[in-house]
Write a protein that holds these residues in place. Sequence first.
Motif, short mmCIF file in Angstrom:
data_model
loop_
_atom_site.label_atom_id
_atom_site.label_comp_id
_atom_site.label_asym_id
_atom_site.label_seq_id
_atom_site.Cartn_x
_atom_site.Cartn_y
_atom_site.Cartn_z
N LEU A 76 -42.54 -31.00 -20.11
CA LEU A 76 -41.47 -30.35 -19.34
C LEU A 76 -41.40 -30.91 -17.92
CD1 LEU A 76 -41.88 -26.64 -20.54
CD2 LEU A 76 -40.21 -28.35 -21.29
N GLU A 77 -42.59 -31.20 -17.37
CA GLU A 77 -42.59 -31.79 -16.02
C GLU A 77 -41.88 -33.14 -16.05
OE1 GLU A 77 -43.70 -30.87 -13.09
OE2 GLU A 77 -44.70 -28.99 -13.58
N SER A 78 -42.16 -33.89 -17.10
CA SER A 78 -41.51 -35.20 -17.22
C SER A 78 -40.00 -35.08 -17.37
CB SER A 78 -42.12 -35.93 -18.42
OG SER A 78 -41.48 -37.17 -18.62
N ARG A 79 -39.56 -34.08 -18.14
CA ARG A 79 -38.10 -33.88 -18.33
C ARG A 79 -37.43 -33.48 -17.02
NH1 ARG A 79 -36.96 -30.30 -23.56
NH2 ARG A 79 -34.83 -30.68 -22.81
N MET A 80 -38.12 -32.62 -16.25
CA MET A 80 -37.55 -32.22 -14.94
C MET A 80 -37.41 -33.43 -14.02
SD MET A 80 -38.85 -28.55 -13.59
CE MET A 80 -40.55 -28.98 -13.67
N LYS A 81 -38.45 -34.29 -14.07
CA LYS A 81 -38.41 -35.46 -13.20
C LYS A 81 -37.30 -36.43 -13.63
CE LYS A 81 -41.56 -38.64 -10.92
NZ LYS A 81 -40.54 -39.62 -10.69
N GLN A 82 -37.08 -36.51 -14.96
CA GLN A 82 -36.02 -37.38 -15.47
C GLN A 82 -34.65 -36.88 -14.99
OE1 GLN A 82 -36.45 -37.44 -19.72
NE2 GLN A 82 -38.17 -38.90 -19.69
N VAL A 83 -34.43 -35.56 -15.04
CA VAL A 83 -33.15 -34.99 -14.57
C VAL A 83 -32.97 -35.26 -13.08
CG1 VAL A 83 -31.86 -32.85 -14.20
CG2 VAL A 83 -33.06 -33.24 -16.38
N ALA A 84 -34.07 -35.05 -12.30
CA ALA A 84 -33.98 -35.29 -10.85
C ALA A 84 -33.68 -36.75 -10.56
CB ALA A 84 -35.28 -34.86 -10.18
#
Length: 488
Positions: A76-84
Amino acid sequence: MKDRFRKVAKSMHFRVLIILLVTGLVPINLIKSGILKNYEHQTVEQRAYLIRSQCTLMGADFIADGYLDGKQSDTLESRMKQVADLYQGRVMIIDSDYKIIRDTYGLDEGKTVVARELIDCLSGKTGKYYTQTSDFIEVITPIENDATKEIRGAFLISAPTADIIEGERSLSRTVLLLQIVLTFAIVAVSFYASSILVRPFRKVTDYLNSGTDFLAEDLSMPDYTETEMLAKAYNQMRHHLKEQEESRQQFVSNVSHELKTPMTSMKVLSDSLIQQAQVGEVPNEMYEDFMIDISHEIDRENKIITDLLELVKMDRKSTIIHIEDTNINDLINLILKRLRPIAEKQQIDISLESYKPIIAQVDRTKLTLAISNLIENGIKYNKEKGWVHVSLNVDNTYFYIKVEDSGIGIPKEDQDHIFERFYRVDKSHSREIGGTGLGLAITRSAVLVHHGAIRVYSRLGEGTTFTVRIPLKYTKTGKEQDAEAAGT
């Protein structure tokens, strides 16, 4: 220079050109502004929709993995970073207590955020706003449990809009180029169209300045309905002027003839006396007869000149009439008193019938002249032991004078012409009794000056009836008021 500019500004060509330019250029600017605003709005809407869609998908996983309950997840952290990274922005996760539990910038974790948009979001509303001055977009999306529909928190994504602004600038340059091209096209079309629109009016100007006898032929301008109406009005005026010119020429011809006739008679009589004197002594009887004839011709010439001067005075547009309250009954009695000796000499009976006393606003001199002419004609052109009957009547608006006689009458074909100058029904008989052919023309002018009307009814051999109608109260027209002001 100022006068020249004023002249150009007043021209129809210039005004039509301005109207066409405004009509063409204003919509182009409005369309340009609309295109740019619509581009900005649609692009921001699309960006916000994509962000909300991605946040909605992540929200279900965040609840399922217990991320909001404190569990960690590298995925989930990785997905948030991808969106950012995708939007080159910042992603924050806020729980239901308005506490920031995750910030991709790592700056505000643990802090509490209280904002109207966040309160609306956690209450079940989706909020978004775009600030042009700070060049970013913020999208707040709820994290919702699909099973229980419970809102557990919210995503707050801040993304810069530099790419949107740059796209808008690029579009603006393209639209500006199109605007310049269209502006040149509109200016050219406007100049051409304005020249075409005013061309019929230039044709009229050229026609009038060409030196052509504009009384000779009609003007035709079928280009537009308005120019066709203008040509029709012009042609009506031309026909009216032509009739006036013909009338003027006829009048001059008649005046010349009428004035020349007495002069010719006097010349013949005087030459005869001179010839008789050269041959021998002129008998007193012949001398006296010739001098009497010359005197009659002088009187006749003088009467023609007097009537002409009176008629010219009445025809003048600036004629000032002297209106006063007048007892019409007394005025008619005075006229009959003056003319009764002439009537008695010719054994004509004159009578007056008056129904009511009449007080009206009239010019005594002009009305006296008009009525005197009618009664005098009734006496002159009557039968032996005939009669002339004058009657007076009145209503709320007008008073009426009727002059009837038992005279020789007027043929029907002549009745439409009797008010024309120098027109005579029986020319030989008219000259015998001293008529100038101007009496009825003077009468008609005097009646019209009072804003009245005159009518004739006659049968040959049975007599004639003239009816005059004149307003009781005289009202000045605008032209008469201007003439009176100019006279003072």
